[in-house]
Design a protein around this motif. Structure first.
Motif, PDB file in Angstrom:
ATOM      1  N   LYS A 120       0.831  -1.205   0.000  1.00 32.59           N
ATOM      2  CA  LYS A 120       0.000   0.000   0.000  1.00 32.59           C
ATOM      3  C   LYS A 120       0.868   1.259   0.000  1.00 32.59           C
ATOM      4  O   LYS A 120       0.552   2.257  -0.661  1.00 32.59           O
ATOM      5  N   LEU A 121       1.980   1.195   0.740  1.00 34.89           N
ATOM      6  CA  LEU A 121       2.888   2.340   0.817  1.00 34.89           C
ATOM      7  C   LEU A 121       3.470   2.669  -0.562  1.00 34.89           C
ATOM      8  O   LEU A 121       3.552   3.842  -0.946  1.00 34.89           O
ATOM      9  N   GLU A 172       0.804   4.389  -2.568  1.00 36.28           N
ATOM     10  CA  GLU A 172       0.589   5.760  -2.079  1.00 36.28           C
ATOM     11  C   GLU A 172       1.687   6.708  -2.559  1.00 36.28           C
ATOM     12  O   GLU A 172       1.432   7.871  -2.877  1.00 36.28           O
ATOM     13  N   LYS A 173       2.925   6.209  -2.623  1.00 34.02           N
ATOM     14  CA  LYS A 173       4.064   7.037  -3.016  1.00 34.02           C
ATOM     15  C   LYS A 173       4.266   7.077  -4.527  1.00 34.02           C
ATOM     16  O   LYS A 173       5.185   7.738  -5.017  1.00 34.02           O
TER      17      LYS A 173
END
Length: 244
Positions: free
Chosen positions: A90-91, A94-95
């Protein structure tokens, strides 16, 4: 350095042409049409020999800057993380990081890739492995010897970085010195798809940084050479100092 870089590429080109000719002749003999052949892409290595045998062994590799990175946008990259791995997937989304093809958590690495054959397949499936720097001490036991024999040790990255995209790109745009016991080290310096001038510039960029990271620095460098996986070593430097 220029002559060695040029000679390495000529050697690989000559070897590839010979193989292609043999393949075409074999297919003709089988009454088949020759198919397009993929160029042979190999890693070019900078080999460093030292005067003194070193017992030094570090889990954390030393980052060395490159003038011309050889891990491009199409490089298959696997990221090894802490648990839970879904959190880091997920990170990355998101980035806006799209360079990572696979994310594997430590628990999954410990269970799904317990057998040697599974580890070997994983090693061969990706060109570059990155890892959360916090799990580096766990990896030698979990990955086994195949990763280290093929010099595919995972490169540590800071997944808590405020600029994670830059952290990932910096890891992909560098090469690395892995300290192991002995008096000979090899550093990836290029690919045979690069020009001889690009390989030359990479060597000239890397060597000063490499020397600064070596124990005893310049006085400990006995020789430097360039090679591929199956070529002879082409020497580019021999120390005038006696073996101490």
């Amino acid at each position: 350095v220029e002559k060695a870089a040029d000679a390495i590429l000529k050697y690989v080109s000559s070897k590839t042409k010979t193989k292609q000719t043999d393949d075409i002749e074999r297919k003709k003999n089988l009454l088949q049409q020759p198919q397009s052949l993929i160029p042979n892409v190999e890693t070019v290595w900078l080999q460093v020999a030292t005067h003194r045998f070193s017992q030094l062994s570090k889990n954390m590799p030393v980052r060395l800057p490159l003038k011309h990175p050889f891990y491009g946008p199409d490089t298959e990259i696997c990221l090894i993380t802490k648990d839970p791995q879904e959190e880091f997937k997920k990170l990355l989304v998101e980035k806006g990081i799209k360079r990572i093809n696979k994310v594997i958590g430590i628990s999954k690495l410990r269970t799904k890739y317990k057998q040697y054959e599974a580890r070997r397949i994983l090693c061969d499936s990706y060109e570059l492995f990155l890892t959360d720097e916090r799990v580096i001490p766990l990896l030698p036991k979990l990955l086994g010897k195949c990763f280290f024999k093929k010099k595919k040790q995972p490169i540590p990255v800071n997944l808590k970085s405020n600029n994670l995209k830059n952290e990932i790109n910096r890891a992909c745009n560098s090469t690395y010195l892995h300290f192991t016991p002995g008096n000979c080290f090899s550093v990836k310096i290029g690919k045979t798809t690069m020009s001889s001038h690009q390989i030359y510039e990479n060597i000239m960029e890397v060597v000063p940084h490499l020397v600064e990271k070596m124990p005893r620095k310049k006085r400990n460098i006995k020789s430097l050479g360039v090679k591929t996986g199956d070529s002879v070593l082409l020497p580019i430097y021999n120390s005038p100092l006696a073996n101490e």
